[in-house]
Write an enzyme that holds these catalytic residues in place. Structure first.
Site, PDB file in Angstrom:
ATOM      1  N   ASP A  35       0.811  -1.205   0.000  1.00 17.65           N
ATOM      2  CA  ASP A  35       0.000   0.000   0.000  1.00 17.65           C
ATOM      3  C   ASP A  35       0.851   1.264   0.000  1.00 17.65           C
ATOM      4  O   ASP A  35       1.359   1.683   1.046  1.00 17.65           O
ATOM      5  CB  ASP A  35      -0.897  -0.041   1.248  1.00 17.65           C
ATOM      6  CG  ASP A  35      -1.749   1.190   1.381  1.00 17.65           C
ATOM      7  OD1 ASP A  35      -2.343   1.389   2.469  1.00 17.65           O
ATOM      8  OD2 ASP A  35      -1.830   1.974   0.426  1.00 17.65           O
ATOM      9  N   ASP A 219      -1.733   5.678  -5.072  1.00 16.80           N
ATOM     10  CA  ASP A 219      -2.030   4.859  -3.903  1.00 16.80           C
ATOM     11  C   ASP A 219      -2.473   3.462  -4.323  1.00 16.80           C
ATOM     12  O   ASP A 219      -3.626   3.243  -4.698  1.00 16.80           O
ATOM     13  CB  ASP A 219      -3.137   5.541  -3.085  1.00 16.80           C
ATOM     14  CG  ASP A 219      -3.521   4.749  -1.858  1.00 16.80           C
ATOM     15  OD1 ASP A 219      -4.416   5.201  -1.123  1.00 16.80           O
ATOM     16  OD2 ASP A 219      -2.924   3.676  -1.628  1.00 16.80           O
TER      17      ASP A 219
HETATM   18  C1  LIG Z   1     -10.271  -2.401   4.337  1.00 19.92           C
HETATM   19  N1  LIG Z   1      -9.074  -2.460   3.522  1.00 19.92           N
HETATM   20  C2  LIG Z   1      -8.699  -3.778   2.998  1.00 19.92           C
HETATM   21  C3  LIG Z   1      -8.334  -1.332   3.212  1.00 19.92           C
HETATM   22  C4  LIG Z   1      -7.087  -1.424   2.573  1.00 19.92           C
HETATM   23  C5  LIG Z   1      -6.365  -0.271   2.247  1.00 19.92           C
HETATM   24  C6  LIG Z   1      -6.900   1.000   2.557  1.00 19.92           C
HETATM   25  C7  LIG Z   1      -6.199   2.251   2.148  1.00 19.92           C
HETATM   26  O1  LIG Z   1      -6.749   3.349   2.259  1.00 19.92           O
HETATM   27  N2  LIG Z   1      -4.964   2.155   1.642  1.00 19.92           N
HETATM   28  N3  LIG Z   1      -4.318   3.296   1.183  1.00 19.92           N
HETATM   29  C8  LIG Z   1      -8.130   1.078   3.197  1.00 19.92           C
HETATM   30  C9  LIG Z   1      -8.841  -0.060   3.540  1.00 19.92           C
END
Ligand SMILES: CN(C)c1ccc(C(=O)NN)cc1
Length: 330
Positions: A35, A219
């Site tokens: 991420d 992102d």
């Molecule tokens: C609930 N999940 C699997 C997420 C995974 C990643 C993110 C996110 O904002 N990453 N930049 C949010 C929620």
């Protein structure tokens, strides 16, 4: 050194991608979401209440001979979609695609929000944003990329995300076989810690390219593409029956609609997102109404170049000084 690992979509609409990693000795394999929009490496663990674990693999520090508690350290993170997690911290050996970091801070979840519990094939996140965003206190911790940097052949990692298919993340090298022509780079503003850069403009379908600087973050952990309302309304004006639904929280349209492509600029280069990527998903399995992969950023306070955009290119995240981001045609 270098590393290379798969980026596997976790469901049939590419809501997120997971990558196999190993933690500890003997190695425990987890599937984590790499991420670039955050900087915490956290995992479902033996400390996560069983009521919040639904099918995920967990990391058990007690079963690793190389784990060490980072005493007195805790973390707590909230993502843009309102989800979040919190817990304690260990250090342990951590490997992605053959690239090992000894004593990587591994944040063990003691609580996760429901949307993480519901994602049964996602065992945690590997933050690849800048370490300034890390939430561990009293002392913040370094990302996997920052820890690996000194041993990398080249101070880069790349993302080759694919539509409804498995792609890859590479560390320490740029694979010439994964793109054609040249990589076009653009400057990154690394404060407050996202991969923040600008698009040079956009075009809707075969329309004229609009040259306008659009600042946002690349992102890999965000599913969709979020842009200013003016651009998004101009796009959906070309879609018969499209509307901005308060009920569904964004633009929806008849699944049978013909959608235009969407082109974005990086400096002088142009990258076209196929219409299929923007016909994101049915609002429910039997519905003939579909939800768009391009949505307005007006509620977010920031534009987000998420997977819908990134999977249309080969993306180089360059940790050079100054940092920069590059896009190549694939
Ligand atoms: C609930 N999940 C699997 C997420 C995974 C990643 C993110 C996110 O904002 N990453 N930049 C949010 C929620």
């Amino acid at each position: 050194d270098t590393g290379s690992a798969a980026a596997v979509p976790i469901n049939e609409v590419d809501i997120a991608y997971v990558t196999p990693v190993t933690v500890g000795t003997p190695p425990q394999t987890l599937m984590l979401d790499l991420d670039t929009g955050s900087s915490d490496l956290w995992v479902f663990s033996s400390l996560t209440p069983s009521s919040q674990v639904r099918g995920q693999e967990i990391y058990s520090p007690a079963k690793s001979s190389t784990s060490k508690l980072l005493s007195g350290h805790t973390w707590s993170i909230r993502y843009g979609d309102g989800s979040g997690s919190r817990g304690t911290v260990y250090t342990d050996n951590f490997t992605i695609g053959g690239l090992e970091v000894e004593s990587q801070a591994v944040q063990t979840a003691q609580e996760v929000s429901s949307s993480f519990t519901q994602e049964q094939s996602l065992d945690g996140l590997v933050g690849l944003g800048f370490s300034t965003l890390n939430t561990v206190r009293p002392s913040s911790q370094l990302t996997f990329f920052d820890n690996a940097r000194p041993k990398l052949d080249e101070e880069v990692f790349t993302a080759d995300l694919k539509y409804h298919a498995t792609g890859s993340y590479d560390f320490g090298f740029i694979d010439r076989a994964k793109y054609t022509g040249n990589i076009t780079y653009t400057p990154v503003q690394q404060s407050p810690g996202y991969w923040t850069h600008s698009l040079s403009g956009y075009a809707v379908g075969s329309g004229a390219f609009q040259s306008t600087q659009i600042q946002g973050i690349s992102d890999t952990g965000t599913t969709l593409l979020y842009l200013p309302t003016a651009i998004v309304t101009a796009y959906y004006r070309q879609v018969q029956g499209a509307q901005n639904s308060q009920y569904y929280g964004g633009y929806v349209f008849p699944c049978s609609s013909t959608l235009p492509t969407f082109t974005f600029g990086i400096e002088g280069a142009r990258f076209t997102i196929p219409a299929s990527y923007i016909n994101y998903t049915r609002i429910s399995p039997t519905s003939s109404t579909c939800y768009g992969g391009l949505q307005s950023s007006s509620g977010l306070g920031i534009n987000i170049f998420g997977d819908v955009a990134l999977k249309a290119a080969f993306v180089v995240f360059s940790g050079t000084n100054p940092p920069r981001i590059g896009f190549g045609t694939k």
